[in-house]
Design an enzyme around this catalytic site. Structure first.
Site, short mmCIF file in Angstrom:
data_model
loop_
_atom_site.label_atom_id
_atom_site.label_comp_id
_atom_site.label_asym_id
_atom_site.label_seq_id
_atom_site.Cartn_x
_atom_site.Cartn_y
_atom_site.Cartn_z
CB SER A 1 -0.88 0.01 1.25
OG SER A 1 -1.37 1.33 1.45
CG HIS B 1 -3.79 -1.89 -1.61
ND1 HIS B 1 -4.88 -2.69 -1.90
CD2 HIS B 1 -4.19 -1.08 -0.58
CE1 HIS B 1 -5.88 -2.40 -1.09
NE2 HIS B 1 -5.50 -1.41 -0.28
CG ASP C 1 -6.06 -3.02 3.24
OD1 ASP C 1 -5.03 -2.66 3.83
OD2 ASP C 1 -6.70 -2.29 2.46
C1 DX5 Z 1 -6.42 1.52 5.51
C2 DX5 Z 1 -5.92 1.09 4.17
C3 DX5 Z 1 -4.77 0.15 4.19
C4 DX5 Z 1 -3.54 0.67 4.85
C5 DX5 Z 1 -2.67 -0.49 5.21
O1 DX5 Z 1 -7.50 2.35 5.33
O2 DX5 Z 1 -6.95 0.45 3.45
O3 DX5 Z 1 -4.45 -0.30 2.87
O4 DX5 Z 1 -2.83 1.58 4.07
O5 DX5 Z 1 -1.60 0.01 5.93
P1 DX5 Z 1 -0.93 -0.79 7.12
O6 DX5 Z 1 -0.29 -1.99 6.47
O7 DX5 Z 1 0.05 0.19 7.65
O8 DX5 Z 1 -2.00 -1.17 8.07
ZN ZN Z 2 -6.46 -0.58 1.40
#
Ligand code: DX5
Ligand code: ZN
Length: 228
Positions: A18, A43, A186
């Site tokens: 992401s 992502h 996610d």
């Molecule tokens: C949250 C997002 C995620 C997030 C994941 O709203 O959908 O994709 O960026 O980030 P981490 O891995 O830091 O939880």
């Molecule tokens: Zn996400």
């Protein structure tokens, strides 16, 4: 051949960085670095300041990211109006586009429209939303199903293991109904939380902060996949 193009049995577990947690000023370098390090998808977390209280990217940035990486772009729309914007993210280069069960939209109609446009469409479920039988008739229209393991809106939150049972249920329904959709998870994924997520059936692991804060992307991606 991209992860999506491989036969399902040969895909293995995908890692989808992401870019919310990437260094924005060096985004092109970050895209190349995760690709070289073995990532499978990119992502993109799209937030509208309404469905969630954060704001991120529009189709303009999606187009640049799609051009800046050979990896398939996975657009996660945390927005109240996916019917208007999902086609624009598809046109911008989104290979997969997913939107939330919690928004008021004709979910079946939008999934059908995405498929008709040659895009992989998916649904997303928040941690607080129960997975009920009402979801099951929509599954034949899904190419992916994303289970949120943190409340949407921000990176860097703590993984909620209570959502693992949703993955297991979806995996069972997929098998019983003879379907093919990919299961994605996610939020709060790191090398430790990835293990139970894989065991519960996740095919795609989204990872933001744990990957971009790590000093060696290749090692982190391998350990997310369980290869480390
Ligand atoms: C949250 C997002 C995620 C997030 C994941 O709203 O959908 O994709 O960026 O980030 P981490 O891995 O830091 O939880
Ligand atoms: Zn996400």
């Amino acid at each position: 051949m991209s992860w999506w193009q491989r036969p399902r049995a040969e895909r293995g577990v995908a890692v989808a960085p992401s870019i919310l947690s990437a260094d924005v000023l060096r985004l092109g370098d970050e895209l190349r670095a995760v690709e070289t390090a073995g990532a499978d998808l990119i992502h993109l977390d799209v937030m509208d300041g309404h469905f969630v209280d954060n704001l991120t990217y529009g189709p303009h940035v999606a187009r640049a990211v799609a051009r800046g990486s050979a990896l398939p772009l996975d657009c996660h729309l945390m927005i109240t109006d996916p019917a208007s914007y999902a086609p624009r993210f598809a046109a911008a280069g989104g290979v997969s586009v997913s939107f939330h069960l919690e928004v008021e939209v004709d979910h079946a109609g939008l999934l059908r429209a995405l498929r008709a446009a040659g895009v992989r469409g998916g649904l997303v479920i928040n941690p607080q939303t129960p997975l009920t039988g009402l979801v099951r008739p929509l599954l034949p229209l899904c190419d992916l199903f994303l289970v949120m393991s943190v409340p949407p809106g921000y990176g860097g939150q703590r993984f909620d293991p209570a959502v693992l049972s949703k993955l297991a249920t979806l995996r069972q329904w997929r098998q019983e109904d003879g379907l093919e959709f990919a299961l994605e998870i996610d939020g709060g994924i790191d090398p430790q939380t990835a293990a139970p997520a894989r065991a519960a059936g996740a095919d795609i692991l989204v990872c933001g902060s744990a990957l971009f804060r790590s000093s060696d992307y290749r090692t982190t991606i391998a350990s997310l996949r369980g290869d480390g």
